[in-house]
Structures are given as C-alpha cells and as structure tokens.
Design a protein around this motif. Structure first.
Motif, PDB file in Angstrom:
ATOM      1  N   LEU A  57       0.945  -1.092   0.005  1.00 41.13           N
ATOM      2  CA  LEU A  57      -0.136   0.085  -0.053  1.00 41.13           C
ATOM      3  C   LEU A  57       1.065   1.263  -0.107  1.00 41.13           C
ATOM      4  CD1 LEU A  57      -2.949   1.022   0.106  1.00 41.13           C
ATOM      5  CD2 LEU A  57      -2.841   0.872   2.608  1.00 41.13           C
ATOM      6  N   MET A  58       1.880   1.299   0.671  1.00 40.04           N
ATOM      7  CA  MET A  58       2.780   2.226   0.917  1.00 40.04           C
ATOM      8  C   MET A  58       3.583   2.545  -0.706  1.00 40.04           C
ATOM      9  SD  MET A  58       4.883   2.555   4.290  1.00 40.04           S
ATOM     10  CE  MET A  58       5.242   0.711   4.316  1.00 40.04           C
ATOM     11  N   LEU A  59       3.782   1.537  -1.268  1.00 45.19           N
ATOM     12  CA  LEU A  59       4.540   1.428  -2.587  1.00 45.19           C
ATOM     13  C   LEU A  59       3.488   1.978  -3.549  1.00 45.19           C
ATOM     14  CD1 LEU A  59       6.941   0.851  -4.517  1.00 45.19           C
ATOM     15  CD2 LEU A  59       5.680  -1.276  -4.927  1.00 45.19           C
ATOM     16  N   VAL A  60       2.315   1.672  -3.658  1.00 39.72           N
ATOM     17  CA  VAL A  60       1.388   2.021  -4.299  1.00 39.72           C
ATOM     18  C   VAL A  60       0.910   3.510  -4.321  1.00 39.72           C
ATOM     19  CG1 VAL A  60      -1.046   1.834  -5.110  1.00 39.72           C
ATOM     20  CG2 VAL A  60       0.372  -0.281  -5.079  1.00 39.72           C
ATOM     21  N   VAL A  61       0.634   4.039  -2.983  1.00 39.08           N
ATOM     22  CA  VAL A  61       0.414   5.377  -2.799  1.00 39.08           C
ATOM     23  C   VAL A  61       1.558   6.453  -3.309  1.00 39.08           C
ATOM     24  CG1 VAL A  61       0.206   6.985  -0.876  1.00 39.08           C
ATOM     25  CG2 VAL A  61      -1.267   4.880  -0.926  1.00 39.08           C
ATOM     26  N   LEU A  62       2.971   5.706  -2.943  1.00 44.37           N
ATOM     27  CA  LEU A  62       3.920   6.820  -3.395  1.00 44.37           C
ATOM     28  C   LEU A  62       4.075   6.806  -4.839  1.00 44.37           C
ATOM     29  CD1 LEU A  62       6.876   5.586  -1.096  1.00 44.37           C
ATOM     30  CD2 LEU A  62       5.487   7.670  -1.144  1.00 44.37           C
ATOM     31  N   ILE A  63       3.527   5.890  -5.722  1.00 45.41           N
ATOM     32  CA  ILE A  63       3.543   5.839  -7.248  1.00 45.41           C
ATOM     33  C   ILE A  63       2.760   7.071  -7.703  1.00 45.41           C
ATOM     34  CG2 ILE A  63       2.946   4.616  -9.420  1.00 45.41           C
ATOM     35  CD1 ILE A  63       4.126   1.808  -8.039  1.00 45.41           C
ATOM     36  N   GLN A  64       1.682   7.265  -6.975  1.00 44.14           N
ATOM     37  CA  GLN A  64       0.613   8.003  -7.307  1.00 44.14           C
ATOM     38  C   GLN A  64       1.215   9.495  -7.322  1.00 44.14           C
ATOM     39  OE1 GLN A  64      -2.860   7.579  -4.832  1.00 44.14           O
ATOM     40  NE2 GLN A  64      -3.356   5.675  -5.939  1.00 44.14           N
ATOM     41  N   ASN A  65       0.801  10.218  -8.418  1.00 42.95           N
ATOM     42  CA  ASN A  65       1.092  11.585  -8.293  1.00 42.95           C
ATOM     43  C   ASN A  65      -0.206  12.434  -7.850  1.00 42.95           C
ATOM     44  OD1 ASN A  65       2.268  14.122  -9.061  1.00 42.95           O
ATOM     45  ND2 ASN A  65       2.485  13.617 -11.086  1.00 42.95           N
TER      46      ASN A  65
END
Length: 87
Positions: free
Chosen positions: A16-24
């Motif tokens: 979840l942290m990885l996916v949130v950080l991918i978002q702009n």
C-alpha cells in the motif's frame, strides 16, 4: 495463525505504501513516474490512474479486513490463556 496474519498485514502495508507513493497528486500518476510514453502505450493514459486507484482501494480494504481478523484471532487466543489465572 496470528503470526501469519501479522506477516500478511505487514506485506499489505508495504504494498500500500508503494502504490500510494507511485501516485502523483497532480493526476500524472504512473505516466510520469515510469517514463511517460511507455506507460501510456502499456496501460493507456486514462486507464493507468484507474488501475492504480483500484489497487489502492483493494489494498486498503485488505488491510482493514486483516486488522480485524488479527484482532479477533488475538482476542480468541488471549481469552483461553487467562482462564486459569482468575482474571
């Protein structure tokens, strides 16, 4: 059982942290992070943010469910451990 649920919760948290950080936050998302044109060809410009958003919501729901299941599992283990102590 509790150990397995705890490990799964940790894995879901990391994903979840990885996916949130991918978002702009400005709407660019995966398009600008992974090179623009290549991501547009792979997922399509409008669909990439939809996919990342669905993955984010799915992981958030999974985290919520795992937290509740872990709390129930810890509660059921804890109830049996205190029977003989008079607590």
């Amino acid at each position: 059982m509790v150990n397995l649920l705890t490990i799964l919760t940790g894995v879901v948290c990391l994903l979840l942290m990885l996916v949130v950080l991918i978002q702009n936050p400005k709407g660019g998302g995966i398009d600008s992070t992974f090179g623009g044109g290549q991501a547009n060809q792979m997922l399509g410009a409008s669909r990439s943010t939809d996919v990342i958003e669905k993955v984010t919501w799915g992981l958030a729901v999974a985290l919520f469910a795992l937290c509740i299941l872990t709390a129930l599992a810890v509660g059921s283990v804890g109830d049996g451990a205190n029977l003989g102590t008079g607590l």
